[in-house]
Design a protein around this motif. Sequence first.
Motif, PDB file in Angstrom:
ATOM      1  N   VAL A  93       0.840  -1.197   0.000  1.00 35.02           N
ATOM      2  CA  VAL A  93       0.000   0.000   0.000  1.00 35.02           C
ATOM      3  C   VAL A  93       0.875   1.248   0.000  1.00 35.02           C
ATOM      4  CG1 VAL A  93      -1.840  -1.171   1.250  1.00 35.02           C
ATOM      5  CG2 VAL A  93      -0.119   0.121   2.520  1.00 35.02           C
ATOM      6  N   ALA A  94       0.343   2.312  -0.533  1.00 34.22           N
ATOM      7  CA  ALA A  94       1.072   3.578  -0.518  1.00 34.22           C
ATOM      8  C   ALA A  94       0.970   4.170   0.875  1.00 34.22           C
ATOM      9  CB  ALA A  94       0.469   4.528  -1.544  1.00 34.22           C
ATOM     10  N   GLY A  95       1.999   4.845   1.303  1.00 32.65           N
ATOM     11  CA  GLY A  95       1.940   5.540   2.587  1.00 32.65           C
ATOM     12  C   GLY A  95       2.406   4.706   3.765  1.00 32.65           C
ATOM     13  N   ALA A  96       2.202   5.270   4.911  1.00 33.79           N
ATOM     14  CA  ALA A  96       2.697   4.675   6.140  1.00 33.79           C
ATOM     15  C   ALA A  96       1.829   3.502   6.574  1.00 33.79           C
ATOM     16  CB  ALA A  96       2.724   5.729   7.235  1.00 33.79           C
ATOM     17  N   SER A  97       2.356   2.727   7.507  1.00 36.24           N
ATOM     18  CA  SER A  97       1.580   1.607   8.020  1.00 36.24           C
ATOM     19  C   SER A  97       0.456   2.147   8.892  1.00 36.24           C
ATOM     20  CB  SER A  97       2.475   0.685   8.828  1.00 36.24           C
ATOM     21  OG  SER A  97       2.780   1.262  10.072  1.00 36.24           O
ATOM     22  N   SER A  98      -0.703   1.529   8.783  1.00 35.63           N
ATOM     23  CA  SER A  98      -1.835   1.897   9.631  1.00 35.63           C
ATOM     24  C   SER A  98      -2.854   0.780   9.574  1.00 35.63           C
ATOM     25  CB  SER A  98      -2.484   3.194   9.147  1.00 35.63           C
ATOM     26  OG  SER A  98      -3.162   2.979   7.926  1.00 35.63           O
ATOM     27  N   VAL A  99      -3.759   0.784  10.511  1.00 36.09           N
ATOM     28  CA  VAL A  99      -4.793  -0.236  10.548  1.00 36.09           C
ATOM     29  C   VAL A  99      -5.633  -0.150   9.265  1.00 36.09           C
ATOM     30  CG1 VAL A  99      -6.757  -1.118  11.842  1.00 36.09           C
ATOM     31  CG2 VAL A  99      -4.817  -0.126  13.056  1.00 36.09           C
ATOM     32  N   GLU A 100      -5.993   1.060   8.917  1.00 33.27           N
ATOM     33  CA  GLU A 100      -6.811   1.260   7.726  1.00 33.27           C
ATOM     34  C   GLU A 100      -6.103   0.733   6.474  1.00 33.27           C
ATOM     35  OE1 GLU A 100      -9.894   2.260   7.674  1.00 33.27           O
ATOM     36  OE2 GLU A 100      -9.954   2.003   5.485  1.00 33.27           O
ATOM     37  N   ASN A 101      -4.819   1.015   6.365  1.00 35.26           N
ATOM     38  CA  ASN A 101      -4.078   0.530   5.205  1.00 35.26           C
ATOM     39  C   ASN A 101      -3.973  -0.988   5.179  1.00 35.26           C
ATOM     40  OD1 ASN A 101      -3.571   2.776   3.659  1.00 35.26           O
ATOM     41  ND2 ASN A 101      -1.685   3.314   4.741  1.00 35.26           N
ATOM     42  N   GLY A 102      -3.862  -1.580   6.348  1.00 34.11           N
ATOM     43  CA  GLY A 102      -3.798  -3.039   6.406  1.00 34.11           C
ATOM     44  C   GLY A 102      -5.098  -3.656   5.933  1.00 34.11           C
ATOM     45  N   LYS A 103      -6.178  -3.015   6.311  1.00 34.50           N
ATOM     46  CA  LYS A 103      -7.503  -3.477   5.939  1.00 34.50           C
ATOM     47  C   LYS A 103      -7.675  -3.424   4.415  1.00 34.50           C
ATOM     48  CE  LYS A 103     -12.219  -2.439   7.475  1.00 34.50           C
ATOM     49  NZ  LYS A 103     -13.005  -1.533   8.332  1.00 34.50           N
TER      50      LYS A 103
END
Lengths: 332, 332
Positions: free
Chosen positions: B223-233
Amino acid sequence: MEFKHQSTVTLAEVAQAAGVGESTVSRVLRNHGSFSGRTRERVMAAVERLGYVPNRIAGTLASTGSRLVAFVIPSLSNIVFSDVLRGASAVLEENRYQAVFSVTDYDPGKEEALATAMLAWRPAAVMLAGYEHTDGTMKMLRASGCRVVELLDLDGDALDIAVGFSNRAAGRESAAFLLRRGYRRIGYVGHDLDRDTRAGKRFSSFCDTLDANGTPLIAREIVAGASSVENGKQGLERLLARATDLDAVYFSNDDMALGGYFHCLAQGIAIPSQLAIFGYNGLDIGRAIPQPLSTIRTPRVTTGQIAAELVIANAPPQAIDLGFELIEGATA
Amino acid sequence: MEFKHQSTVTLAEVAQAAGVGESTVSRVLRNHGSFSGRTRERVMAAVERLGYVPNRIAGTLASTGSRLVAFVIPSLSNIVFSDVLRGASAVLEENRYQAVFSVTDYDPGKEEALATAMLAWRPAAVMLAGYEHTDGTMKMLRASGCRVVELLDLDGDALDIAVGFSNRAAGRESAAFLLRRGYRRIGYVGHDLDRDTRAGKRFSSFCDTLDANGTPLIAREIVAGASSVENGKQGLERLLARATDLDAVYFSNDDMALGGYFHCLAQGIAIPSQLAIFGYNGLDIGRAIPQPLSTIRTPRVTTGQIAAELVIANAPPQAIDLGFELIEGATA
DNA sequence: TTGAAAGCGCTAACAG
DNA sequence: CTGTTAGCGCTTTCAA
């Protein structure tokens, strides 16, 4: 054992290498006062050649004005404070200010000791969380003549500058929201309120609002220790063991509320039909769970930014209310 | 506009008020050298009466040895770094050292600029994350003569001191664990690996281990950008749209893995029977969700503590491997 | 436009 | 045990 610096290049050496006076080098480096273009070039060349790194300690002492900004925060585990630091440090870095910090663990005595230690660095400003400080801290801060910024709380009298939002208003609006939704049998799960006075303020005005509606809080569970997901989970479990007929639970913050949410998920308690959940902070993770958390989102990063900007601009004493946003979510 | 300090009491004034010499006051205050009990009392009384706060800027300049420790970290949103700061600051505070920090946003260029700015404060040590620095940063750090501590990574050559654990080993063990559990159709969901080189190392040795087993990675989603819960989802959602037959997914860290977990929860994907999930970091929240997250727990706070202790003790150059712990959990 | 000189507030020899 | 005296490296008048 402290470190002794070796072979550090000094401004005097740069001056000699460039064939100019010390004050000239100083002016060129700070781009202050006047000097010819040729002088500038020679100085910069010498700086480059010698790998000169200015000594800010000496500079600060000589100019009796520092670009250090001191943060005295309760905790680094609580994302609230790292968000504030994040917002502030971005602004400070752009302006060549340097952030310095220490952590009080919510201990007012430690706050006083650390604030004193901070003042020894003669910072341009000291940033603290909230308004609850010991008399000693207040007195010392006032006497220091240094700017003081109180963050994340507006329910009290500011010493100098205050930036944040009203925790009392947040508690009030949370209660009003739950009442508007039709919940009447409301409980509370919180963490150590003596230490986290902001959570305490939210809770107290939350209760006042319920009382004013003639539907007082039915039960509360206060867990020992700091707020955490695990504590929220256990707190709700214990609360429900005592009060079986609740229709909504207000949590001291999102971490706690998430724990409550997971407890319901694991126990098959339907949300929000069987039990509604409401938090505080508006953490990102609250939006990523299957049912977005109902909560209040606070402008933490912005708080840090504004605080830093005011200090840099040497703004007059003032209190800035950044407000907050109620997120309806799907859990209440 | 910098702040001009007013009416600051100086050591000289204290000396005069106490009727002793300046160096005597200095000795008493630092509890160094010898002085009589009566002298001590008189000095302390004067300090108290005048509200004297020592000027550490002046002290540092005079002694050419500072008690400032500089942290140059990639991010404050990532709990990893605030944990390290937390561990270190506790130790530093006990020893009257002062922590100073700035945030690079994972930008090596910014790291160089900020590290230079830090050196201007002549810190006792500079603490950095990992081993990937620009040549400029390395050269400057080496020339500074100041202690350098590289944190959270051991896969590379230390400049001076290194404290952490091997990300390559973590990737390897994660893969070995999944294989041991019988998973063979494995995918990966990660965030920007160019910036987070430690996550990149984990991923690369994770893949190597799968390859060595003859069951290479089936699919990946970055995913683009930093790690986050939303990005993991979102990352997992996209990955599953392309690769429908996976039996396990490795995430770049716990935040991402939690997002994946929530996606499965929302979509009714059974964990781990239908899909296994594995993370990295061992965040507390991973233990509070209905099924504890399978992951690797890293000693982040300890890393900060040890780093601070080594600096304070002025320990010789060395690399300290703190290891990590594999948590079996219930998601893999 | 530039340099000389006087500190900033403290520490660290060094005598006494 | 204590005071005197140089600096630490820089900024800031003040003349030139």
